[in-house]
Design a protein around this motif. Sequence first.
Motif, PDB file in Angstrom:
ATOM      1  N   MET A   6     -29.514   7.479 -12.532  1.00  0.00           N
ATOM      2  CA  MET A   6     -30.601   7.286 -13.479  1.00  0.00           C
ATOM      3  C   MET A   6     -31.940   7.348 -12.747  1.00  0.00           C
ATOM      4  O   MET A   6     -32.039   7.012 -11.569  1.00  0.00           O
ATOM      5  CB  MET A   6     -30.453   5.930 -14.172  1.00  0.00           C
ATOM      6  CG  MET A   6     -29.167   5.778 -14.958  1.00  0.00           C
ATOM      7  SD  MET A   6     -28.988   4.110 -15.619  1.00  0.00           S
ATOM      8  CE  MET A   6     -30.415   4.034 -16.718  1.00  0.00           C
ATOM      9  N   ARG A   7     -32.946   7.768 -13.463  1.00  0.00           N
ATOM     10  CA  ARG A   7     -34.278   7.845 -12.876  1.00  0.00           C
ATOM     11  C   ARG A   7     -34.910   6.453 -12.834  1.00  0.00           C
ATOM     12  O   ARG A   7     -34.853   5.708 -13.799  1.00  0.00           O
ATOM     13  CB  ARG A   7     -35.161   8.781 -13.710  1.00  0.00           C
ATOM     14  CG  ARG A   7     -36.563   8.979 -13.143  1.00  0.00           C
ATOM     15  CD  ARG A   7     -37.368   9.896 -14.035  1.00  0.00           C
ATOM     16  NE  ARG A   7     -37.594   9.316 -15.334  1.00  0.00           N
ATOM     17  CZ  ARG A   7     -38.609   8.490 -15.624  1.00  0.00           C
ATOM     18  NH1 ARG A   7     -39.463   8.123 -14.672  1.00  0.00           N
ATOM     19  NH2 ARG A   7     -38.748   8.003 -16.844  1.00  0.00           N
ATOM     20  N   ILE A   8     -35.489   6.102 -11.692  1.00  0.00           N
ATOM     21  CA  ILE A   8     -36.200   4.838 -11.565  1.00  0.00           C
ATOM     22  C   ILE A   8     -37.584   5.017 -12.165  1.00  0.00           C
ATOM     23  O   ILE A   8     -38.347   5.898 -11.753  1.00  0.00           O
ATOM     24  CB  ILE A   8     -36.319   4.414 -10.095  1.00  0.00           C
ATOM     25  CG1 ILE A   8     -34.915   4.264  -9.493  1.00  0.00           C
ATOM     26  CG2 ILE A   8     -37.095   3.114  -9.963  1.00  0.00           C
ATOM     27  CD1 ILE A   8     -34.924   4.056  -8.005  1.00  0.00           C
ATOM     28  N   TYR A  84     -26.968   1.095  -8.200  1.00  0.00           N
ATOM     29  CA  TYR A  84     -26.742   1.249  -9.626  1.00  0.00           C
ATOM     30  C   TYR A  84     -25.485   0.491 -10.029  1.00  0.00           C
ATOM     31  O   TYR A  84     -24.521   0.397  -9.265  1.00  0.00           O
ATOM     32  CB  TYR A  84     -26.603   2.729  -9.989  1.00  0.00           C
ATOM     33  CG  TYR A  84     -27.865   3.521  -9.768  1.00  0.00           C
ATOM     34  CD1 TYR A  84     -28.728   3.800 -10.819  1.00  0.00           C
ATOM     35  CD2 TYR A  84     -28.210   3.983  -8.499  1.00  0.00           C
ATOM     36  CE1 TYR A  84     -29.886   4.532 -10.619  1.00  0.00           C
ATOM     37  CE2 TYR A  84     -29.364   4.708  -8.290  1.00  0.00           C
ATOM     38  CZ  TYR A  84     -30.199   4.979  -9.354  1.00  0.00           C
ATOM     39  OH  TYR A  84     -31.349   5.692  -9.140  1.00  0.00           O
ATOM     40  N   TYR A  85     -25.475  -0.015 -11.241  1.00  0.00           N
ATOM     41  CA  TYR A  85     -24.365  -0.825 -11.724  1.00  0.00           C
ATOM     42  C   TYR A  85     -23.048  -0.070 -11.660  1.00  0.00           C
ATOM     43  O   TYR A  85     -22.034  -0.602 -11.203  1.00  0.00           O
ATOM     44  CB  TYR A  85     -24.662  -1.266 -13.159  1.00  0.00           C
ATOM     45  CG  TYR A  85     -23.606  -2.148 -13.777  1.00  0.00           C
ATOM     46  CD1 TYR A  85     -23.152  -3.289 -13.142  1.00  0.00           C
ATOM     47  CD2 TYR A  85     -23.078  -1.835 -15.040  1.00  0.00           C
ATOM     48  CE1 TYR A  85     -22.201  -4.111 -13.728  1.00  0.00           C
ATOM     49  CE2 TYR A  85     -22.123  -2.645 -15.625  1.00  0.00           C
ATOM     50  CZ  TYR A  85     -21.685  -3.783 -14.965  1.00  0.00           C
ATOM     51  OH  TYR A  85     -20.742  -4.583 -15.543  1.00  0.00           O
ATOM     52  N   HIS A  86     -23.039   1.196 -12.089  1.00  0.00           N
ATOM     53  CA  HIS A  86     -21.782   1.940 -12.094  1.00  0.00           C
ATOM     54  C   HIS A  86     -21.297   2.203 -10.668  1.00  0.00           C
ATOM     55  O   HIS A  86     -20.091   2.261 -10.416  1.00  0.00           O
ATOM     56  CB  HIS A  86     -21.929   3.256 -12.865  1.00  0.00           C
ATOM     57  CG  HIS A  86     -22.681   4.325 -12.138  1.00  0.00           C
ATOM     58  ND1 HIS A  86     -24.047   4.440 -12.210  1.00  0.00           N
ATOM     59  CD2 HIS A  86     -22.250   5.315 -11.316  1.00  0.00           C
ATOM     60  CE1 HIS A  86     -24.431   5.466 -11.467  1.00  0.00           C
ATOM     61  NE2 HIS A  86     -23.366   6.017 -10.907  1.00  0.00           N
ATOM     62  N   GLU A  87     -22.232   2.316  -9.713  1.00  0.00           N
ATOM     63  CA  GLU A  87     -21.834   2.461  -8.304  1.00  0.00           C
ATOM     64  C   GLU A  87     -21.121   1.208  -7.819  1.00  0.00           C
ATOM     65  O   GLU A  87     -20.091   1.276  -7.138  1.00  0.00           O
ATOM     66  CB  GLU A  87     -23.062   2.699  -7.429  1.00  0.00           C
ATOM     67  CG  GLU A  87     -23.680   4.060  -7.510  1.00  0.00           C
ATOM     68  CD  GLU A  87     -24.845   4.155  -6.556  1.00  0.00           C
ATOM     69  OE1 GLU A  87     -24.717   4.890  -5.552  1.00  0.00           O
ATOM     70  OE2 GLU A  87     -25.864   3.498  -6.783  1.00  0.00           O
ATOM     71  N   PHE A  88     -21.709   0.061  -8.131  1.00  0.00           N
ATOM     72  CA  PHE A  88     -21.135  -1.203  -7.677  1.00  0.00           C
ATOM     73  C   PHE A  88     -19.738  -1.397  -8.243  1.00  0.00           C
ATOM     74  O   PHE A  88     -18.820  -1.845  -7.543  1.00  0.00           O
ATOM     75  CB  PHE A  88     -22.044  -2.369  -8.085  1.00  0.00           C
ATOM     76  CG  PHE A  88     -21.648  -3.690  -7.481  1.00  0.00           C
ATOM     77  CD1 PHE A  88     -22.188  -4.104  -6.278  1.00  0.00           C
ATOM     78  CD2 PHE A  88     -20.730  -4.514  -8.109  1.00  0.00           C
ATOM     79  CE1 PHE A  88     -21.825  -5.310  -5.706  1.00  0.00           C
ATOM     80  CE2 PHE A  88     -20.354  -5.728  -7.553  1.00  0.00           C
ATOM     81  CZ  PHE A  88     -20.900  -6.123  -6.340  1.00  0.00           C
ATOM     82  N   PHE A 277     -29.512  -2.340 -11.882  1.00  0.00           N
ATOM     83  CA  PHE A 277     -30.132  -1.157 -12.447  1.00  0.00           C
ATOM     84  C   PHE A 277     -29.059  -0.332 -13.159  1.00  0.00           C
ATOM     85  O   PHE A 277     -28.032   0.004 -12.585  1.00  0.00           O
ATOM     86  CB  PHE A 277     -30.791  -0.328 -11.344  1.00  0.00           C
ATOM     87  CG  PHE A 277     -31.731   0.716 -11.872  1.00  0.00           C
ATOM     88  CD1 PHE A 277     -32.986   0.372 -12.334  1.00  0.00           C
ATOM     89  CD2 PHE A 277     -31.347   2.038 -11.925  1.00  0.00           C
ATOM     90  CE1 PHE A 277     -33.852   1.330 -12.825  1.00  0.00           C
ATOM     91  CE2 PHE A 277     -32.210   3.009 -12.413  1.00  0.00           C
ATOM     92  CZ  PHE A 277     -33.462   2.652 -12.865  1.00  0.00           C
ATOM     93  N   GLY A 278     -29.300  -0.050 -14.442  1.00  0.00           N
ATOM     94  CA  GLY A 278     -28.323   0.676 -15.234  1.00  0.00           C
ATOM     95  C   GLY A 278     -27.371  -0.219 -16.005  1.00  0.00           C
ATOM     96  O   GLY A 278     -26.569   0.271 -16.796  1.00  0.00           O
ATOM     97  N   THR A 308     -40.233  -1.934 -16.383  1.00  0.00           N
ATOM     98  CA  THR A 308     -38.917  -1.964 -17.013  1.00  0.00           C
ATOM     99  C   THR A 308     -39.081  -2.169 -18.515  1.00  0.00           C
ATOM    100  O   THR A 308     -39.893  -2.983 -18.964  1.00  0.00           O
ATOM    101  CB  THR A 308     -38.051  -3.099 -16.441  1.00  0.00           C
ATOM    102  OG1 THR A 308     -38.695  -4.355 -16.671  1.00  0.00           O
ATOM    103  CG2 THR A 308     -37.840  -2.908 -14.948  1.00  0.00           C
ATOM    104  N   TYR A 309     -38.281  -1.451 -19.274  1.00  0.00           N
ATOM    105  CA  TYR A 309     -38.412  -1.492 -20.735  1.00  0.00           C
ATOM    106  C   TYR A 309     -38.099  -2.879 -21.282  1.00  0.00           C
ATOM    107  O   TYR A 309     -38.678  -3.295 -22.289  1.00  0.00           O
ATOM    108  CB  TYR A 309     -37.491  -0.453 -21.374  1.00  0.00           C
ATOM    109  CG  TYR A 309     -37.606  -0.412 -22.882  1.00  0.00           C
ATOM    110  CD1 TYR A 309     -38.751   0.091 -23.494  1.00  0.00           C
ATOM    111  CD2 TYR A 309     -36.589  -0.909 -23.694  1.00  0.00           C
ATOM    112  CE1 TYR A 309     -38.880   0.111 -24.867  1.00  0.00           C
ATOM    113  CE2 TYR A 309     -36.701  -0.887 -25.075  1.00  0.00           C
ATOM    114  CZ  TYR A 309     -37.845  -0.378 -25.659  1.00  0.00           C
ATOM    115  OH  TYR A 309     -37.972  -0.354 -27.026  1.00  0.00           O
ATOM    116  N   SER A 310     -37.201  -3.605 -20.633  1.00  0.00           N
ATOM    117  CA  SER A 310     -36.820  -4.925 -21.121  1.00  0.00           C
ATOM    118  C   SER A 310     -38.015  -5.869 -21.192  1.00  0.00           C
ATOM    119  O   SER A 310     -38.083  -6.727 -22.084  1.00  0.00           O
ATOM    120  CB  SER A 310     -35.739  -5.526 -20.223  1.00  0.00           C
ATOM    121  OG  SER A 310     -36.182  -5.588 -18.881  1.00  0.00           O
TER     122      SER A 310
END
Length: 402
Positions: A6-8, A84-88, A277-278, A308-310
Amino acid sequence: MKKPLMRIPYTDILPAPNIIPHTARSLPGAIAALQEFLHAPSPRDLPRSTVVLTGAGLSVASGLADYRGPNGTYRVNKTYRPIYYHEFLTSHEARKRYWARSFLGWTTLRNAQPNPGHYAVRDLGRLGLVSAVVTQNVDSFHPRAHPDIPTLELHGYLRSTVCTSCRTEMPRDGFQAELARLNPVWDAFLQEALATGALETEDPHERRARGFRVNPDGDVELPQAPYTTFRYPACPKCLSDPPLLADGSRAAVEVDNDGAWSPTSKAGILKPAVVMFGESIADGVKKAAEEAIDGAGKLLVLATSMATYSAWRLAKRAKDRGMPVAIVNIGGVRGEEAFFAGLDPDQTGAQGVRLEMSTETLLPALVRELRQQPILQNAEPSSAEAASFLENDAAVFKNMLQ
């Protein structure tokens, strides 16, 4: 095919802010503008209270790195990107790298203390001017500095780990001790670094000269370090009682002879209790953040670019409700012109404030000035209102930490 990264967002310098009101370029002018903002009655039938939204810049004075500030990680380390979350979740090697770097950074983060900016927020609460805090920070400084003000940690907290399978939390100090036991060579290196003070300097350039790259959230990067040798423990609950898989079978949770998580396992992975992230913010946390905004009449944004959008969506929600917005941040803020559209050019703070100053300097000075002046009756909630708000929101926010 490997999932694309994902783009930071917003790693480049954002446009310089337009100071509002124009008299707020000096410290006395900034204090006067914030005084008016906090004392002015909320518009229409909105509540009297002010909610605070904070970001990483507030903790820079505590010696922690931020992302987008003048010396932020995205400025001084152009090759940096967070895990990234999916990496972890999917990569044993990525988890080794993450926990090795976090192992080196945890002691410094744990020993860091809230700074005058955090305690000034506490004092604003004691003066009846701030009713709740929503923070993007994961350092736990807000609940430590002002336990009596309801605080929602939007992106979680580093003080605990959480199992990705059973969701059980484990204190980070205990997890750190397990990492030290499983990685004695790394622990010896860490102890030497701590003894020599190599991790103590707050200057990112000096840290790099000593061979370290210190990034936000307790991440210490060692170029050329053998991360592949690092080991981490399995979730003890899943190890003793393996969880069920979707097909109803028991997941395999296996460890080596020392108790380190084995890549033959299908569950029992511990992660920091933060939103990576993600990773999506839990629905309950989103709802609590929205309720914090909806329960106030003004929004004070401190030390965040809201990249961050949140965070940005909460400020947008406040603006859409007709809440006046005040922003204190060094450097630009994502889409900030929208928060100040339609202001009377002659207003002096009641309708909105935009300052570019250090919170470490400005907020304590604001508190000192406020203590010398009587608080306007129409700006302070009644004792019954305050008690009701604190009781209700403290319960809501406490549930977010369970």
